[in-house]
Design an enzyme around this catalytic site. Structure first.
Site, PDB file in Angstrom:
ATOM      1  N   GLU A   1       0.829  -1.210   0.000  1.00 24.18           N
ATOM      2  CA  GLU A   1       0.000   0.000   0.000  1.00 24.18           C
ATOM      3  C   GLU A   1       0.865   1.263   0.000  1.00 24.18           C
ATOM      4  OE1 GLU A   1      -2.792   0.550   3.262  1.00 24.18           O
ATOM      5  OE2 GLU A   1      -3.713   2.216   2.167  1.00 24.18           O
TER       6      GLU A   1
ATOM      7  N   ASP B   1      -0.699  -5.136   2.899  1.00 25.77           N
ATOM      8  CA  ASP B   1      -1.181  -3.940   3.595  1.00 25.77           C
ATOM      9  C   ASP B   1      -0.547  -3.970   4.990  1.00 25.77           C
ATOM     10  OD1 ASP B   1      -2.455  -1.814   4.675  1.00 25.77           O
ATOM     11  OD2 ASP B   1      -4.457  -2.371   3.990  1.00 25.77           O
TER      12      ASP B   1
ATOM     13  N   ASP C   1      -3.974  -2.362   8.024  1.00 26.00           N
ATOM     14  CA  ASP C   1      -5.323  -2.148   7.506  1.00 26.00           C
ATOM     15  C   ASP C   1      -6.176  -1.707   8.684  1.00 26.00           C
ATOM     16  OD1 ASP C   1      -7.458  -2.107   5.645  1.00 26.00           O
ATOM     17  OD2 ASP C   1      -8.247  -3.821   6.765  1.00 26.00           O
TER      18      ASP C   1
ATOM     19  N   ASP D   1      -6.204  -4.886   0.211  1.00 27.00           N
ATOM     20  CA  ASP D   1      -7.298  -5.205   1.150  1.00 27.00           C
ATOM     21  C   ASP D   1      -7.942  -6.535   0.781  1.00 27.00           C
ATOM     22  OD1 ASP D   1      -7.249  -2.644   2.517  1.00 27.00           O
ATOM     23  OD2 ASP D   1      -8.191  -1.799   0.736  1.00 27.00           O
TER      24      ASP D   1
HETATM   25  C1  IPD Z   1      -8.642   0.954   4.441  1.00 22.57           C
HETATM   26  C2  IPD Z   1      -9.591   0.480   5.514  1.00 22.57           C
HETATM   27  C3  IPD Z   1     -10.901   1.192   5.311  1.00 22.57           C
HETATM   28  C4  IPD Z   1     -11.489   0.870   3.933  1.00 22.57           C
HETATM   29  C5  IPD Z   1     -10.487   1.191   2.847  1.00 22.57           C
HETATM   30  C6  IPD Z   1      -9.178   0.497   3.117  1.00 22.57           C
HETATM   31  P1  IPD Z   1      -6.130   1.275   5.269  1.00 22.57           P
HETATM   32  O1  IPD Z   1      -7.364   0.451   4.579  1.00 22.57           O
HETATM   33  O2  IPD Z   1      -9.784  -0.898   5.466  1.00 22.57           O
HETATM   34  O3  IPD Z   1     -11.797   0.816   6.287  1.00 22.57           O
HETATM   35  O4  IPD Z   1     -12.626   1.658   3.725  1.00 22.57           O
HETATM   36  O5  IPD Z   1     -10.996   0.778   1.617  1.00 22.57           O
HETATM   37  O6  IPD Z   1      -8.253   0.813   2.079  1.00 22.57           O
HETATM   38  O7  IPD Z   1      -5.992   2.566   4.524  1.00 22.57           O
HETATM   39  O8  IPD Z   1      -6.525   1.480   6.680  1.00 22.57           O
HETATM   40  O9  IPD Z   1      -5.002   0.360   5.056  1.00 22.57           O
END
Ligand code: IPD
Length: 281
Positions: free
Chosen positions: A74, A94, A97, A224
Site C-alpha cells: 500500500e 497492507d 489495515d 485489502d
Molecule cells: C482501508 C480500511 C478502510 C477501507 C479502505 C481500506 P487502510 O485500509 O480498510 O476501512 O474503507 O478501503 O483501504 O488505509 O486502513 O489500510
C-alpha cells in the site's frame, strides 16, 4: 526453494505468518506508546510512520529471502511504485489495515499479506494485531483462525443477513449520495443489520468465520482483497465483482458472501461508485 509436503509455496506461507506476527508486535507497541499520529492531511485516508516502517520491515525481509519475487504494498504504491500483477510470484501487502482505527486506538487493526502466482491467489495471512487473531487461508487446504477451521454462514435471504461494508476515501457529495443510497437499498430490504468497523480485511475475516453473512465495498484496494479472498473462498464463501461477474482484485470493488444467492442479490442492488483501478494509477 525448500519444499514441504509437496507444496512449493509452504515456505512462503510460513514466512508470511512469522512476519505478520512480528508486524503485529510492532503495531501493538506503537499503540501502547501512543505513536499513532497520522502524517497525512487528508481526513479520510490516513497514514502513519508505523505504516511505512512495517511495510519496510515486511518487504525488506521478504526481498532478502525471495529475491526473485515481486511486491505490491500500500505505502510503496502511494509513493509511486507500479501496482501491476504479473505471472511472477507476487506478495500483496497492507502493513496496517484500519489505519484510522490505529490512529484512534480503536481495536480492529490488521496486517494483511496475500500471495499470488500466475495471477492466481495462493494464500492469505491476516493478523488482527490488537486481539491477536491469526487468519490464514491456503488454496485447496482450508482457512483457519488461530488453528480453528473457518466456515462461512449459509444465509441466502437478505432479511436474515448481517452485512458489513466500509466507507472508502471519497467524501464528495456525489459519492456520498451513492454510498448512502446503497445502504438505504439494503436497509429497505430489511437486512438484519449493516456494520462498518473500519478495516476491510477484518470485515472479510468476520465473513469467513460466519460472524457476518455478506460484505460489499467500492474503493478498497488489491492489498485489502488479496489475502482475504483466499481466506473466504477456503471457508466456503463467494467473492465476486459488484457487477455479479468474476472478481478482479485491481478493480477497487467487491461483493462477498457466504452463499452465491446472497452475493448476487446484493450485487443486483448496488449502484456503482467509480474508484478507478489500482493498476491504472
Ligand atoms: C482501508 C480500511 C478502510 C477501507 C479502505 C481500506 P487502510 O485500509 O480498510 O476501512 O474503507 O478501503 O483501504 O488505509 O486502513 O489500510
Amino acid at each position: 526453494m525448500e519444499e514441504r509436503g509437496g507444496d512449493p509455496w509452504q515456505p512462503c506461507m510460513d514466512t508470511a505468518v512469522q512476519l505478520a506476527l512480528r508486524a503485529g508486535q510492532i503495531i501493538r507497541k506503537a499503540v501502547m506508546e501512543e505513536k499513532c499520529v497520522s502524517t497525512k492531511t487528508s481526513a479520510a485516508d490516513l497514514v502513519t510512520e508505523t505504516d511505512h516502517f512495517v511495510e519496510d520491515v515486511l518487504i525488506s525481509s521478504l526481498k532478502e529471502k525471495f529475491p526473485s519475487h515481486r511486491f505490491i504494498g500500500e505505502e510503496s504504491t502511494s509513493a509511486g511504485s507500479k501496482c501491476i500483477l504479473t505471472e511472477s510470484p507476487t506478495w500483496i501487502i497492507d502493513p496496517i489495515d484500519g489505519t484510522c482505527n490505529f490512529v484512534h486506538r480503536f481495536p480492529p487493526v490488521a496486517v494483511s499479506i496475500g500471495f499470488a502466482v500466475n495471477q492466481e491467489l495462493e494464500f492469505g495471512v491476516i493478523y488482527h494485531c490488537t486481539e491477536e487473531r491469526l487468519y490464514t487461508g491456503r488454496r485447496g487446504q482450508g482457512a483457519f483462525c488461530n488453528g480453528q477451521r473457518l466456515q462461512v454462514s449459509n444465509v441466502t435471504d437478505i432479511s436474515k443477513a448481517l452485512v458489513l461494508t466500509e466507507i472508502g476515501t471519497k467524501r464528495d457529495p456525489a459519492t456520498l449520495k451513492l454510498f448512502l443510497s446503497n445502504m438505504e437499498k439494503l436497509l429497505k430490504l430489511q437486512t438484519h443489520g449493516l456494520r462498518i468497523i473500519g478495516s476491510s480485511t477484518l470485515s472479510l475475516c468476520h465473513l469467513a468465520s460466519g460472524a457476518a453473512d455478506a460484505y460489499y465495498q467500492f474503493g478498497l484496494h488489491c492489498w485489502d482483497l488479496a489475502a482475504a479472498t483466499v481466506i473466504i473462498r477456503e471457508a466456503g464463501g463467494i467473492v465476486i465483482d459488484t457487477s455479479g461477474g468474476p472478481l478482479d482484485i485491481m478493480s477497487c470493488r467487491v461483493v462477498a458472501a457466504g452463499t452465491k444467492e446472497l452475493a448476487m442479490l446484493i450485487a443486483r442492488e448496488l449502484l456503482t461508485i467509480d474508484y478507478g483501478r489500482d493498476d491504472e494509477t
